[in-house]
Write an enzyme that holds these catalytic residues in place. Structure first.
Site, PDB file in Angstrom:
ATOM      1  CG  ASP A  13     -15.497  30.257  21.225  1.00  0.00           C
ATOM      2  OD1 ASP A  13     -16.271  29.613  22.050  1.00  0.00           O
ATOM      3  OD2 ASP A  13     -15.816  31.337  21.083  1.00  0.00           O
ATOM      4  N   GLY A  41     -19.693  34.107  29.228  1.00  0.00           N
ATOM      5  CA  GLY A  41     -19.352  34.878  30.621  1.00  0.00           C
ATOM      6  C   GLY A  41     -17.732  35.131  30.445  1.00  0.00           C
ATOM      7  CG  ASN A  43     -16.056  35.548  25.192  1.00  0.00           C
ATOM      8  OD1 ASN A  43     -15.205  34.911  25.129  1.00  0.00           O
ATOM      9  ND2 ASN A  43     -17.060  35.300  24.153  1.00  0.00           N
ATOM     10  CD  GLU A 140     -22.893  30.873  26.685  1.00  0.00           C
ATOM     11  OE1 GLU A 140     -23.273  30.563  25.194  1.00  0.00           O
ATOM     12  OE2 GLU A 140     -21.859  31.244  26.973  1.00  0.00           O
ATOM     13  CG  ASN A 184     -29.140  40.178  20.013  1.00  0.00           C
ATOM     14  OD1 ASN A 184     -30.319  39.782  20.179  1.00  0.00           O
ATOM     15  ND2 ASN A 184     -28.120  39.433  19.768  1.00  0.00           N
ATOM     16  N   GLY A 223     -26.210  45.978  16.572  1.00  0.00           N
ATOM     17  CA  GLY A 223     -25.456  46.099  15.592  1.00  0.00           C
ATOM     18  C   GLY A 223     -24.923  47.225  14.863  1.00  0.00           C
ATOM     19  CB  ALA A 254     -16.721  37.685  21.736  1.00  0.00           C
ATOM     20  CB  ALA A 255     -19.693  42.186  18.596  1.00  0.00           C
ATOM     21  N   GLY A 256     -21.021  41.355  21.057  1.00  0.00           N
ATOM     22  CA  GLY A 256     -21.922  41.694  22.307  1.00  0.00           C
ATOM     23  C   GLY A 256     -21.374  41.649  23.805  1.00  0.00           C
ATOM     24  CG  ASP A 257     -19.659  37.938  25.045  1.00  0.00           C
ATOM     25  OD1 ASP A 257     -21.041  37.790  25.133  1.00  0.00           O
ATOM     26  OD2 ASP A 257     -19.323  37.067  24.198  1.00  0.00           O
TER      27      ASP A 257
HETATM   28  O1  RIB Z   1     -20.970  35.463  22.277  1.00  0.00           O
HETATM   29  C1  RIB Z   1     -19.852  34.618  21.731  1.00  0.00           C
HETATM   30  C2  RIB Z   1     -19.573  33.417  22.756  1.00  0.00           C
HETATM   31  O2  RIB Z   1     -20.966  32.510  22.461  1.00  0.00           O
HETATM   32  C3  RIB Z   1     -18.802  32.398  22.048  1.00  0.00           C
HETATM   33  O3  RIB Z   1     -17.467  32.762  22.580  1.00  0.00           O
HETATM   34  C4  RIB Z   1     -19.211  31.241  22.336  1.00  0.00           C
HETATM   35  O4  RIB Z   1     -18.476  30.259  23.160  1.00  0.00           O
HETATM   36  C5  RIB Z   1     -20.646  31.372  22.667  1.00  0.00           C
HETATM   37  O5  RIB Z   1     -20.868  30.987  23.937  1.00  0.00           O
END
Ligand code: RIB
Length: 313
Positions: A13, A41, A43, A140, A184, A223, A254-257
């Site tokens: 990133d 992935g 994350n 992704e 989301n 959210g 990355a909150a969702g991750d």
């Molecule tokens: O969900 C956040 C991520 O989305 C980021 O880290 C970025 O790489 C994108 O894939």
């Protein structure tokens, strides 16, 4: 300990923080630049590892400095990277991210090596894995890798958590192999055509429609509005909610991750969907208070301390 396999992306990133995100054609000065390991992935894998999961990743990076750094970051978290291939011809995935003063972002991704992962790579990895409790996947990597992974995980007796991000229309064949679908509100709206303005009505309608498309349960994350949990049941689906924790947002990347990784760990440990979603909401809340993708992901101790504080407050 929950054994978790993530089939997913690695991105470096490249982040610029600015007061506002520039409009098309506009140039804005005054940004602050940083690089962070990311990719949905990777994350989600790091989130799960920090929260106590035993995590294996299946994916691809390029033979370049970003690939080396991302692999080193995953290994430093104790993630098994045996099944992460290095593509000699394609660059590692990169995400160009802009974050504004409210912590909102816009993300442009060059997937690179993530999209050279093949169904054969996934099948080979599954043939060599001895136990899988949970399979976790964002969108992704190529769709055929997602489809085969879901089929193989089901055969191995694992539960499949699919995070349909970024949003795509998915086949009924795939959706019927999913145990928990975690979009989301924007992804849920894209997949159903239902604009989600109210959690009570629109989100419920969207969740019901998604349930009819195949998964056993759906969690729509919204959210600061929390998450809606919908589970298949007779005669009608059961809905519950996980409230959001109010925090000062620095960076929502990355909150969702964080949510998805945490959810997988808790479900793998045998928690109910509602309990798991509450824990996952806390992990996501902590993540938005910190900058960057992977640096923002909390440890188990941090989430437990946060929950103790918020429960007693
Ligand atoms: O969900 C956040 C991520 O989305 C980021 O880290 C970025 O790489 C994108 O894939």
């Amino acid at each position: 300990m929950a054994r978790i396999v993530v089939v997913g992306s690695f991105n470096m990133d490249l982040v610029v923080r600015l007061p506002v995100i520039p409009k098309p054609g506009e140039t804005l000065l005054g940004g602050v630049f940083a690089t962070y390991p990311g990719g949905k992935g990777s994350n989600q894998a790091v989130a799960a590892a920090r929260l106590g999961g035993e995590v294996t990743m299946i994916g691809r990076v390029g033979a370049d400095a970003f690939g080396d750094q991302l692999l080193a970051a995953a290994r430093a978290e104790g993630i098994d990277t045996r099944f992460v291939g290095v593509d000699p011809h394609t660059a590692t995935g990169v995400a160009l991210i802009q974050v504004d003063a409210q912590g909102q972002n816009s993300i442009a991704v060059a997937s690179g090596a993530n999209f050279t992962l093949t169904a054969a790579d996934v099948a080979d990895a599954f043939a060599r894995l001895d136990r899988v409790d949970m399979l976790v996947m964002p969108l992704e990597t190529p769709l055929e890798t997602i489809v085969i992974a879901a089929e193989l995980a089901r055969k191995a007796g694992a539960r499949v958590v699919l995070n349909p991000a970024p949003a795509q229309h998915l086949s009924p064949e795939l959706l019927t192999t999913v145990d928990v679908l975690v979009p989301n509100e924007h992804e849920a709206a894209f997949m159903t055509g239902i604009e989600i303005q109210s959690r009570r009505q629109d989100a419920r309608r969207a969740a019901e429609q998604l349930l009819r498309s195949g998964p056993d349960s759906v969690i729509i994350t919204m959210g600061s509005e929390g998450a809606l949990i919908a589970e298949l049941a007779e005669p009608a689906p059961i809905f519950t909610q996980a409230a959001a924790f109010s925090v000062d947002a620095i960076d929502t990347t990355a909150a969702g991750d964080a949510f998805v990784g945490a959810l997988a760990v808790m479900l793998g440990e045998g928690q109910s969907l509602t309990e798991a979603a509450r824990f996952a909401s806390a992990a996501a809340a902590i993540a938005v208070t910190r900058a960057g993708a992977q640096p923002s992901l909390p440890t188990r101790g941090e989430v437990e301390a946060f929950l103790r504080l918020r429960t007693s407050a």
